[in-house]
Design an enzyme around this catalytic site. Structure first.
Site, PDB file in Angstrom:
ATOM      1  N   ILE A  28       0.848  -1.191   0.000  1.00 63.59           N
ATOM      2  CA  ILE A  28       0.000   0.000   0.000  1.00 63.59           C
ATOM      3  C   ILE A  28       0.884   1.241   0.000  1.00 63.59           C
ATOM      4  CG2 ILE A  28      -1.714   1.308   1.311  1.00 63.59           C
ATOM      5  CD1 ILE A  28      -2.738  -1.351   2.412  1.00 63.59           C
ATOM      6  N   HIS A  74      -5.960 -18.954 -19.188  1.00 68.35           N
ATOM      7  CA  HIS A  74      -6.579 -18.470 -20.421  1.00 68.35           C
ATOM      8  C   HIS A  74      -7.367 -19.550 -21.154  1.00 68.35           C
ATOM      9  CE1 HIS A  74      -7.279 -15.046 -22.795  1.00 68.35           C
ATOM     10  NE2 HIS A  74      -6.055 -14.546 -22.827  1.00 68.35           N
ATOM     11  N   ASP A 125     -11.273 -15.416 -20.116  1.00 73.85           N
ATOM     12  CA  ASP A 125     -10.774 -14.452 -21.101  1.00 73.85           C
ATOM     13  C   ASP A 125     -10.544 -13.108 -20.407  1.00 73.85           C
ATOM     14  OD1 ASP A 125     -13.266 -13.084 -20.945  1.00 73.85           O
ATOM     15  OD2 ASP A 125     -14.084 -14.351 -22.533  1.00 73.85           O
TER      16      ASP A 125
END
Length: 396
Positions: free
Chosen positions: A340, A366, A370
């Protein structure tokens, strides 16, 4: 006396070299140390010189041929009295290597000059060469032979380099290596990076922290991350699925078991909090605390590392902002949380203010997910984190 010149071992594992140029022809009379050929290895251009005075009677290679180390390069009919004493001849004649910089850790000199230096007990690296590119010639050694020059001082003894160390991969580290290799080689990964403004979420964590401490719990941002994932996968179940080996069937998993990569004394382990979708924030926090402590002690129960469905790698607690995490097969998605940072951002009124920003990096399978699905899922998950009150609407 006819003698074959055997191509010497040039070093560095070279077993053959290209004959670039002959400087002599059959029938030529040559002198000892006269350059006769240039050969090219994949490391350097090497000049080959004659070991004897005599007449070239045969060339075994043509220009452009590959000459083999240990095989004859040419034949010479050496003149009487020029043959070397076999006892004084080095087993592997050392050719001089041309250097574009003109300097080298090893002095440039022909075998005959090296032999002469050995007889005079000279260190050639300490002799100033007068030949091309600093090559040491016979003439450079004559003053030492006649006693007209003093022996060059030896260089300081080199400090020994650090020793390499090898050790076998065992146990958890060996299993991790196999798992990562299998996942990376069998899953077509893609990574989607985004930034999340966790200013409001961090404020909520600080507000709730005292109540959790009273219950003996340490509240971090991780429980919020897990609960937000459990909510987001309800709309995007592909992120909480798995595919069979030949990619003919997808299984949508009912439970959301969120893994968290843990840096343990034994190596990388990924325990998971099971059924996050059914547990309260306090229950998820309690399990995270328990698993974290067990990981530190190297006492994670085996069941805690089974049946994970999606994972988080909180690399930001150590450092870094963006990563490309490897999916914990057979899962199909993992997110890496960056550290952060307090950064300037424009608010809705166009004013610059400091905000707490976390970079997140999702890796997806994949074959199943997608880019558009990952982006939409991430947007929903991000909205829960940036507006934590919104989680209350969908919490069950």
């Amino acid at each position: 006396m006819k003698t074959d010149f055997i191509l010497p071992d040039i070093g560095e594992g070279i077993v053959e070299c290209e004959l670039v140029e002959w400087h002599i022809q059959e029938g030529d009379k040559i002198q000892e140390d006269q350059p006769v050929a240039d050969v090219m290895t994949d490391k350097a251009l090497v000049e080959i010189t004659a070991m004897h005075t005599g007449t070239i009677t045969r060339l075994y290679c043509k220009k452009g041929d590959l000459a083999k180390v240990g095989q004859p390069l040419f034949e010479i009919d050496a003149e009487s009295g020029t043959e070397e004493n076999p006892e004084s001849q080095p087993p592997k004649p050392e050719p001089a290597v041309a250097s574009s910089s003109g300097s080298s850790e090893k002095a440039l000199a022909t075998p005959a000059v090296r032999r002469m230096a050995r007889e005079l007990d000279l260190d050639l690296t300490q002799v100033q060469g007068s030949g091309k590119e600093g090559r040491v010639l016979k003439e450079d050694l004559l003053p030492y032979q006649k006693g007209e020059a003093s022996q060059p001082s030896a260089p300081p003894t080199a400090v020994a380099g650090a020793q390499d160390r090898s050790e076998p991969l065992k146990g958890i580290k060996a299993a991790m290596a196999r798992q990562m290799q299998e996942a990376y080689s069998s899953i077509p990964h893609f990574t989607y990076a985004e930034e999340v403004d966790v200013t409001e979420l961090e404020a909520l964590r600080r507000q709730l922290k005292p109540d959790f401490e009273q219950a003996g719990l340490r509240l971090s941002l991780m429980p919020f991350m897990m609960k937000a994932i459990a909510l987001a996968v309800q709309q995007y179940p592909l992120l909480n699925s798995r595919v069979n080996a030949d990619c003919t069937e997808i299984t949508y998993l009912g439970d959301v078991n969120v893994g968290m990569a843990a840096d343990t004394p034994l190596g990388l382990l990924v325990p998971n909090v099971k059924q996050v979708q059914q547990k309260s924030l306090k229950e998820v926090t309690a399990e995270i605390n328990q698993l974290t402590e067990a990981a530190r002690q190297g006492k994670l129960p085996p069941d805690s590392m089974k049946k994970g469905t999606i994972s988080i790698s909180n690399i930001g607690v150590i450092g870094g902002t963006v990563a490309t995490p490897i999916i914990n097969k057979p899962e199909v998605a993992i997110v890496a949380l960056g550290r952060i940072q307090e950064l300037p951002r424009f608010n809705s009124r166009g004013e610059v203010e400091a905000r707490k920003i976390m970079q997140v990096s999702w890796s997806g399978d994949h074959r199943v997910i997608d880019g558009a699905t990952m982006a939409r899922f991430c947007n929903l998950w991000k909205s829960y984190l940036e507006q934590p009150g919104k989680m209350l609407v969908d919490l069950r």
